[in-house]
Write a protein that holds these residues in place. Structure first.
Motif, PDB file in Angstrom:
ATOM      1  N   TRP A   1      -3.808 -13.839   7.816  1.00 18.25           N
ATOM      2  CA  TRP A   1      -4.648 -12.923   7.074  1.00 18.25           C
ATOM      3  C   TRP A   1      -3.828 -11.736   6.588  1.00 18.25           C
ATOM      4  CZ3 TRP A   1     -10.309 -12.318   9.178  1.00 18.25           C
ATOM      5  CH2 TRP A   1     -10.908 -13.586   9.204  1.00 18.25           C
ATOM      6  N   GLY A   2      -4.256 -11.187   5.444  1.00 16.86           N
ATOM      7  CA  GLY A   2      -3.576 -10.013   4.918  1.00 16.86           C
ATOM      8  C   GLY A   2      -4.492  -8.799   4.994  1.00 16.86           C
ATOM      9  N   ALA A   3      -3.908  -7.617   4.951  1.00 18.01           N
ATOM     10  CA  ALA A   3      -4.712  -6.399   4.962  1.00 18.01           C
ATOM     11  C   ALA A   3      -3.967  -5.297   4.232  1.00 18.01           C
ATOM     12  CB  ALA A   3      -4.993  -5.972   6.398  1.00 18.01           C
ATOM     13  N   SER A   4      -4.709  -4.278   3.823  1.00 11.75           N
ATOM     14  CA  SER A   4      -4.089  -3.085   3.269  1.00 11.75           C
ATOM     15  C   SER A   4      -4.064  -2.027   4.371  1.00 11.75           C
ATOM     16  CB  SER A   4      -4.913  -2.581   2.084  1.00 11.75           C
ATOM     17  OG  SER A   4      -4.948  -3.576   1.094  1.00 11.75           O
ATOM     18  N   VAL A   5      -2.938  -1.367   4.490  1.00 11.19           N
ATOM     19  CA  VAL A   5      -2.707  -0.480   5.632  1.00 11.19           C
ATOM     20  C   VAL A   5      -2.769   0.989   5.198  1.00 11.19           C
ATOM     21  CG1 VAL A   5      -0.961   0.253   7.294  1.00 11.19           C
ATOM     22  CG2 VAL A   5      -1.347  -2.182   6.869  1.00 11.19           C
ATOM     23  N   TRP A   6      -3.425   1.791   6.044  1.00  8.69           N
ATOM     24  CA  TRP A   6      -3.492   3.239   5.805  1.00  8.69           C
ATOM     25  C   TRP A   6      -2.925   3.924   7.040  1.00  8.69           C
ATOM     26  CZ3 TRP A   6      -8.741   6.288   4.965  1.00  8.69           C
ATOM     27  CH2 TRP A   6      -8.430   7.634   4.671  1.00  8.69           C
ATOM     28  N   ILE A   7      -1.792   4.598   6.876  1.00 12.01           N
ATOM     29  CA  ILE A   7      -1.134   5.253   8.000  1.00 12.01           C
ATOM     30  C   ILE A   7      -1.807   6.614   8.252  1.00 12.01           C
ATOM     31  CG2 ILE A   7       1.068   6.123   8.900  1.00 12.01           C
ATOM     32  CD1 ILE A   7       1.034   3.130   8.464  1.00 12.01           C
ATOM     33  N   ASP A   8      -2.081   6.874   9.502  1.00 11.34           N
ATOM     34  CA  ASP A   8      -2.762   8.104   9.871  1.00 11.34           C
ATOM     35  C   ASP A   8      -1.902   9.322   9.520  1.00 11.34           C
ATOM     36  OD1 ASP A   8      -4.878   9.529  10.944  1.00 11.34           O
ATOM     37  OD2 ASP A   8      -3.876   9.716  12.895  1.00 11.34           O
ATOM     38  N   GLY A   9      -2.549  10.307   9.001  1.00  8.10           N
ATOM     39  CA  GLY A   9      -1.842  11.537   8.680  1.00  8.10           C
ATOM     40  C   GLY A   9      -1.279  11.544   7.274  1.00  8.10           C
ATOM     41  N   ARG A  10      -1.531  10.459   6.505  1.00 11.93           N
ATOM     42  CA  ARG A  10      -1.070  10.433   5.115  1.00 11.93           C
ATOM     43  C   ARG A  10      -2.269  10.205   4.196  1.00 11.93           C
ATOM     44  NH1 ARG A  10       3.936   6.414   5.732  1.00 11.93           N
ATOM     45  NH2 ARG A  10       4.671   7.280   7.717  1.00 11.93           N
ATOM     46  N   PRO A  11      -2.090  10.533   2.907  1.00 12.24           N
ATOM     47  CA  PRO A  11      -3.202  10.268   1.986  1.00 12.24           C
ATOM     48  C   PRO A  11      -3.458   8.763   1.871  1.00 12.24           C
ATOM     49  CG  PRO A  11      -1.230  11.013   0.800  1.00 12.24           C
ATOM     50  CD  PRO A  11      -0.950  11.199   2.251  1.00 12.24           C
ATOM     51  N   ALA A  12      -4.683   8.382   1.565  1.00  5.39           N
ATOM     52  CA  ALA A  12      -5.022   6.972   1.390  1.00  5.39           C
ATOM     53  C   ALA A  12      -4.183   6.395   0.241  1.00  5.39           C
ATOM     54  CB  ALA A  12      -6.512   6.817   1.068  1.00  5.39           C
ATOM     55  N   PRO A  13      -3.704   5.142   0.380  1.00  9.20           N
ATOM     56  CA  PRO A  13      -2.836   4.566  -0.649  1.00  9.20           C
ATOM     57  C   PRO A  13      -3.555   4.450  -2.001  1.00  9.20           C
ATOM     58  CG  PRO A  13      -3.093   3.071   1.242  1.00  9.20           C
ATOM     59  CD  PRO A  13      -3.939   4.247   1.511  1.00  9.20           C
ATOM     60  N   GLY A  14      -2.824   4.717  -3.090  1.00  8.36           N
ATOM     61  CA  GLY A  14      -3.389   4.625  -4.430  1.00  8.36           C
ATOM     62  C   GLY A  14      -3.248   3.220  -4.994  1.00  8.36           C
ATOM     63  N   PRO A  15      -3.712   3.042  -6.257  1.00 10.84           N
ATOM     64  CA  PRO A  15      -3.724   1.695  -6.850  1.00 10.84           C
ATOM     65  C   PRO A  15      -2.332   1.075  -6.966  1.00 10.84           C
ATOM     66  CG  PRO A  15      -4.324   3.387  -8.463  1.00 10.84           C
ATOM     67  CD  PRO A  15      -4.303   4.053  -7.133  1.00 10.84           C
ATOM     68  N   ASN A  16      -1.291   1.864  -7.113  1.00 16.20           N
ATOM     69  CA  ASN A  16       0.028   1.290  -7.320  1.00 16.20           C
ATOM     70  C   ASN A  16       0.885   1.298  -6.060  1.00 16.20           C
ATOM     71  OD1 ASN A  16      -0.466   0.775 -10.074  1.00 16.20           O
ATOM     72  ND2 ASN A  16      -0.173   2.961 -10.490  1.00 16.20           N
ATOM     73  N   ASP A  17       0.311   1.774  -4.942  1.00 21.94           N
ATOM     74  CA  ASP A  17       1.090   1.779  -3.706  1.00 21.94           C
ATOM     75  C   ASP A  17       1.069   0.379  -3.099  1.00 21.94           C
ATOM     76  OD1 ASP A  17       1.575   4.416  -4.007  1.00 21.94           O
ATOM     77  OD2 ASP A  17      -0.114   5.085  -2.759  1.00 21.94           O
ATOM     78  N   ASP A  18       2.237  -0.040  -2.604  1.00 19.19           N
ATOM     79  CA  ASP A  18       2.282  -1.325  -1.897  1.00 19.19           C
ATOM     80  C   ASP A  18       1.915  -1.066  -0.448  1.00 19.19           C
ATOM     81  OD1 ASP A  18       2.684  -3.772  -0.885  1.00 19.19           O
ATOM     82  OD2 ASP A  18       4.873  -3.746  -1.061  1.00 19.19           O
ATOM     83  N   ASP A  19       0.698  -1.457  -0.087  1.00 21.01           N
ATOM     84  CA  ASP A  19       0.197  -1.141   1.248  1.00 21.01           C
ATOM     85  C   ASP A  19      -0.132  -2.418   2.020  1.00 21.01           C
ATOM     86  OD1 ASP A  19      -1.889  -2.057  -0.189  1.00 21.01           O
ATOM     87  OD2 ASP A  19      -3.138  -0.272   0.001  1.00 21.01           O
ATOM     88  N   SER A  20       0.438  -3.560   1.600  1.00 15.04           N
ATOM     89  CA  SER A  20       0.000  -4.825   2.190  1.00 15.04           C
ATOM     90  C   SER A  20       0.827  -5.193   3.422  1.00 15.04           C
ATOM     91  CB  SER A  20       0.104  -5.941   1.155  1.00 15.04           C
ATOM     92  OG  SER A  20       1.440  -6.116   0.805  1.00 15.04           O
ATOM     93  N   ALA A  21       0.146  -5.792   4.362  1.00 11.76           N
ATOM     94  CA  ALA A  21       0.795  -6.336   5.553  1.00 11.76           C
ATOM     95  C   ALA A  21      -0.053  -7.506   6.005  1.00 11.76           C
ATOM     96  CB  ALA A  21       0.868  -5.282   6.650  1.00 11.76           C
ATOM     97  N   SER A  22       0.544  -8.430   6.757  1.00 12.53           N
ATOM     98  CA  SER A  22      -0.282  -9.508   7.287  1.00 12.53           C
ATOM     99  C   SER A  22      -0.476  -9.269   8.771  1.00 12.53           C
ATOM    100  CB  SER A  22       0.364 -10.859   7.032  1.00 12.53           C
ATOM    101  OG  SER A  22       1.621 -10.922   7.643  1.00 12.53           O
TER     102      SER A  22
END
Lengths: 926, 118
Positions: free
Chosen positions: A615-636
């Motif tokens: 499965w894949g997911a988009s990751v949001w690291i605590d203490g940073r702004p939420a990723p925007g449309p062009n940010d590569d935030d994917s991880a499995s």
């Protein structure tokens, strides 16, 4: 035009020879009778009158011959005559005939067998009505679920709501059907029986699915739009295959109730034989059930989520409708639909809104995922088999040249007696073509066996399931192909020898054993050997490169241990195991299996490495702004039980792994891999930091407690290892506000990893016994060593390497036969010369060396020509297979050595014979 | 193709034209009638080998220039009657024109004496 008309008449006349002979006889008789009567009137005696009439008519036989030539098809008759002659000659020389036919059969069989696959995978349409009217929405085959309101490049997978929007608004489709994109198993049990549930492939389809394909039920009825409505009684359609093989075509099955994933369905009909659904796949579906019943089975209820895309669409357009205008219409509808969901769209989706589009493509072949997967390999195999065929032709041409040489006396005698060169050539060509067609017929047999073997290797049979719907038996296009290839091959290897054999001077026949003109033939034979050596080198290098690359691929460090590991695949969802009992179930399984003698560790995970999925997911690291449309935030990510990393053999680099202390109520934790640490935390120390999946409404969800080494989970071997995180089985991803589990399906763990002790074996029976003691109803899908699971990822590559190697071996054998033939022939021709050399003091070793040298010169030239060819082949393969080094010096050296040793073996026997020539005998023989 | 064949081709070509013309003038006619007519007009061309006419008739029939059917001769004998088709008539016209042109050219060649053309 006149010629054509005449030809057609001739053709029809030719078929009624007898009647026309009769007509001619009658006409001649009438003519002579009329003449006789005139003669009688002129006063001749009756006898004389008739005699004069016959005289005047002229030579009846010559005229008849002329008449026949005019009437029939002298060409066709000549061909038939040549054919009979050729067959007679071939029968007289059975050894030669069998050798040639077998060689050709191998070459044509190899090519035809690959073409059978090319035809089935790349060219064939689905077995449905008028496939040319079918159009698919989407270009790429995209599997299997896609969330949100935007897709890259094109929309090719759709939610149920979007499907209905298209279906209800696009008038130019006679029918637009939707069906599940993923391939999944359903736990199937006939109601009222005690048998355990068995996994069969099943598919959710829209009610008009069969109407769209124009398919009629073999028995009972198929689905209709009325079955596909909320609240309609749940019905299912069964495949003909399952009905026949499992239930012996029992008619009472129609109307019987089956539980599919623990929900009752009534089987209402059987699909026609040969129908395998909407795509070519390894295990075609055995059950088709309406989309509307989807919420009954899983907890997911994908059908009710407008942003959950999991359906493929294929439609039948109305006669006369223009696909281009339908496409334009649907693009507008897509934008309308997206706008209506503007409120639910994320910032990303809104940013990508302008570029959202779709394409309409011919859909007669269904969803072409298999085509996309195999296209390149099939092309490579087609080229390789064409090489083999060329080598085969060269070999046969060589044999034909020898045969032509043997027949020189006969041919020059025929020419001296007035035979036309054209006729002699056509005789020789007829012989070649007869051989080629016989070889082709045998080749079709070989192709049948070969295709069956290849299919067996690529798509191993799973007991009880339908196999891949590709038939090894030759279809008309395949037969046509084999015939065409045979014909071209026959011309290819026949024309030059035929031309050379008939380029004799009739005077030769009278002069005796002249060798004045045999030089051209000898040169031609040498060139053929050079050609064969060159092609063989290219094939040997190619097979060597592929084998080396496969070896490297399989034996690379994947970041997990394979030895002593066994994977048991289970599927608790097939028996609809209650969510709340899963954690207990897994613990009991771990305990039960751990107690089996020889087992040292047991852990369970959602997906084991290089298995089927992740499965894949988009990751949001605590203490940073939420990723925007062009940010590569994917991880499995993967969900695992305690002790997983130890069981799978992935070393822990820092912190701790998942343990039994990570419970539903404790702090939610995650273990990340090095790539994750590098991508998201870069220079910071990750342990103790927090992150979350996008959509949780927070970034403070998982605490990073450990870092593990990177390991290969996906089969994208050409890419660097990607970021991954691992979550404990016992913890659920609940939304803070509603308490809803956003990833319930991730708790359906599929793979049990068992580690056995050094030297200990463990039997499947023991495993099943231990599993049954936990829950006898839990379906076990497979039990296999992790090594085998990993090797399964290279099935195609292995097949290509094996096929290319066997083709390379075949070409090597053929080339060495060719070399042997040429060398032996030369020794025979130079007997006198060798005798003279020996008489003048040459040692036998010198004579032998002379012969071997001659052979090596040919092979050497072949190597020089073959080398660039091999490099080109290597370059091409390098672009197709990751990890293949086109300039691997060891492989190239080995190929050259192999060819050299083969050449030595092939030339040593004739060389020894030359060195044993007795000078006196050789001189006397002249 | 040998010398003999070429001569035969020329003969067949000429014969074909004669057959067409004969059928044009006399209407439907059997093989013997055609042979006799050609013999009367051309002298000895068919005096010996009347049989050669039949392959020519067949070729013309295959080309669609003539058609044939069984009928009764003037003295009630069963004979195969040939008649000119529309296409045959066209062919005759075309070939007659060709022939006239060729003949005229050849005639001019023979009429010109050395020295006439400078």
């Amino acid at each position: 035009m006149k010629q054509l008309k005449r030809f057609v008449r001739r053709l029809t006349w030719w078929t009624r020879t007898g009647r026309d002979e009769e007509r001619l006889r009658a006409e001649i008789e009438a003519h002579i009778a009329l003449q006789t009567e005139d003669n009688l009137r002129a006063g001749l005696a009756p006898n004389e009158a008739r005699r004069q009439a016959v005289l005047k008519f002229g030579a009846v036989e010559a005229m008849k011959e002329d008449y026949r030539d005019q009437r029939g098809l002298p060409f066709a008759e000549a061909v038939l005559r040549d054919m009979r002659y050729a067959l007679r000659r071939l029968r007289r020389n059975p050894g030669f005939t069998v050798a040639v036919v077998l060689t050709l059969a191998l070459g044509i069989g190899a090519t035809t067998s690959i073409f059978t696959l090319v035809h089935a995978v790349l060219m064939k349409s689905l077995p449905v009505a008028d496939p040319s009217e079918l159009y698919r929405v989407g270009k790429e085959a995209r599997c299997c679920y896609f969330g949100g309101y935007s897709q890259e490049n094109e929309l090719s997978i759709f939610s149920y709501e979007l499907y209905k929007h298209f279906r209800d608004n696009t008038q130019s489709f006679a029918e637009l059907a939707a069906f599940q994109a993923s391939e999944s198993l359903m736990g199937v049990r006939r109601s009222g029986t005690t048998e355990a549930a068995q996994g069969y492939p099943g598919e959710f389809v829209s009610g008009n699915y069969f109407t769209m394909f124009g398919i009629r039920a073999y028995a009972g009825r198929l689905l209709t739009a009325r079955d596909d409505q909320p609240g309609a009684p749940p019905v299912a359609v069964m495949s003909y295959r399952l009905w026949q093989q499992r239930y012996g075509s029992d008619p009472s099955l129609i109307g019987a109730v089956f539980t599919l994933d623990n929900k009752p369905y009534t089987v209402v009909g059987i699909t026609p034989p040969g129908f395998y659904g909407d795509k070519l796949r390894a295990n075609p579906p055995d059950f088709f059930v309406p989309l509307a019943t989807e919420p009954l089975t899983g907890a997911a209820g994908d059908i009710n989520q407008p942003d959950q895309h999991w359906l493929d669409l294929i439609g039948r357009i109305r006669p006369g409708a223009k696909p281009a205008s339908i496409e334009a219409e649907m693009r507008v509808e897509l934008k309308q639909w997206l706008r209506s969901h503007w409120g639910e769209m994320s910032a990303n989706d809104r940013a990508k809104f302008p570029e959202q589009t779709l394409f309409l493509r011919p859909g007669g072949s269904g969803i072409t995922s298999m085509r996309e997967e195999y296209e390149h390999w099939l092309q490579i195999l087609m080229v390789v088999s064409a090489f083999v065929l060329l080598i085969v032709c060269a070999n046969v041409a060589n044999l034909m040249l020898v045969r032509g040489l043997e027949r020189r006396r006969e041919i020059s005698l025929s020419m001296a007696l007035g035979a036309q060169r054209r006729r002699l050539m056509s005789q020789a060509l007829t012989e070649s073509l007869s051989l080629a067609l016989a070889g082709g017929a045998a080749g079709v047999g070989i192709a049948f066996a070969g295709t069956g073997l290849i299919l067996h290797l690529v798509f191993p049979r799973v007991a009880g399931l339908a196999g891949v719907p590709i038939s090894a038996s030759p279809s008309p296009p395949v037969l046509l192909f084999a015939f065409g290839v045979s014909f071209i091959a026959g011309l290819g290897f026949g024309i030059a020898p035929a031309w050379m054999a008939t380029r004799v001077d009739p005077i030769e026949a009278l002069r005796g054993a002249s060798r004045s003109t045999t030089r051209t033939a000898s040169l031609a034979r040498k060139m053929l050997v050079v050609f064969q050596a060159a092609l063989s080198l290219a094939l040997l290098v190619a097979s060597g490169l592929l084998t080396a690359a496969l070896h490297n691929l399989q034996h690379q460090n994947f970041g997990f241990a394979r030895a002593r590991r066994t994977i048991i695949r289970i599927d608790a969802s097939l028996v609809a195991y209650p969510m709340g009992q899963l954690t207990t179930l897994y613990q009991r399984i771990q305990d039960s299996l751990s107690s089996v003698p020889g087992v040292s560790h047991v852990a369970i995970c959602q997906y084991s490495p290089l298995g089927v999925n992740n499965w894949g997911a988009s990751v949001w690291i605590d203490g940073r702004p939420a990723p925007g449309p062009n940010d590569d935030d994917s991880a499995s990510w993967d969900r695992v039980t305690a002790g997983y990393f130890k069981a799978i053999g992935t070393p822990l680099m820092a912190g701790r792994g998942i343990s039994r202390d990570d419970t539903a109520t404790s702090q939610h934790v995650a273990v990340i891999n090095e790539a994750f640490a590098h991508k998201f935390f870069n220079h910071e120390h990750p342990i103790g930091k927090y992150f979350a999946q996008i959509g949780m409404g927070t970034s403070h969800e998982y605490e990073v407690v450990g870092i593990v080494q990177d390991a290969r989970y996906f089969d994208d071997f050409s890419k660097p290892l990607g970021p991954m995180f691992f979550l404990p089985e016992a913890q659920h991803d609940l939304l803070p506000k509603t308490g809803m589990d956003i990833n319930p399906g991730s708790h359906n763990l599929h793979d049990i990893v068992i580690v056995t002790r050094q030297g200990a074996g463990i039997s499947g029976a023991r495993i099943r016994q231990a599993m049954a003691s936990v829950d006898a109803n839990l379906p076990i899908i497979s039990i296999q060593p992790l090594e085998v699971q990993v090797a399964g990822n290279f099935r195609q590559e292995r097949l290509i390497a094996q096929l290319t190697s066997s083709f390379g071996l075949l070409s090597l054998v053929l080339a060495s036969i060719g070399l042997y033939g040429v060398t032996a022939y030369n020794v025979g021709r130079r007997t006198t010369e060798m005798g003279v050399r020996l008489a003048l003091g040459a040692t036998p070793a010198q004579v032998a060396a002379l012969i071997v040298r001659g052979a090596f010169v040919l092979v050497g030239i072949g190597l020089v020509i073959g080398f660039p060819l091999a490099l080109v082949a290597g370059q091409f393969l390098g672009s197709q297979l990751y990890g293949l080094n086109p300039y691997d010096p060891v492989v190239i050296l080995l190929a050259v050595l192999t060819l050299g040793i083969t050449a030595l073996v092939a030339s040593i026997v004739p060389a020894l014979r030359a060195s044993l020539i007795s000078p006196s005998e050789a001189l006397r023989a002249e | 193709m040998g010398e003999k064949n070429r001569k035969k081709d020329v003969l067949q070509g000429t014969l074909a034209l004669m057959v067409l013309k004969t059928l044009d003038v006399l209407g439907p006619m059997h093989g013997y009638g055609i042979a006799r007519r050609i013999e009367q007009i051309s002298g000895d061309l068919l005096a010996v080998n009347q049989g050669t006419l039949y392959p020519v008739l067949l070729k013309l029939e295959q080309e669609g220039s003539v058609a044939s059917e069984w009928g009764a001769s003037e003295n009630n004998r069963r004979a195969r009657f040939y008649r000119l088709t529309r296409q045959g008539r066209k062919q005759l016209q075309a070939e007659k024109q060709d022939w006239d042109e060729t003949a005229a050219i050849i005639a001019r060649f023979f009429a010109v004496r050395a020295g006439d053309v400078k």
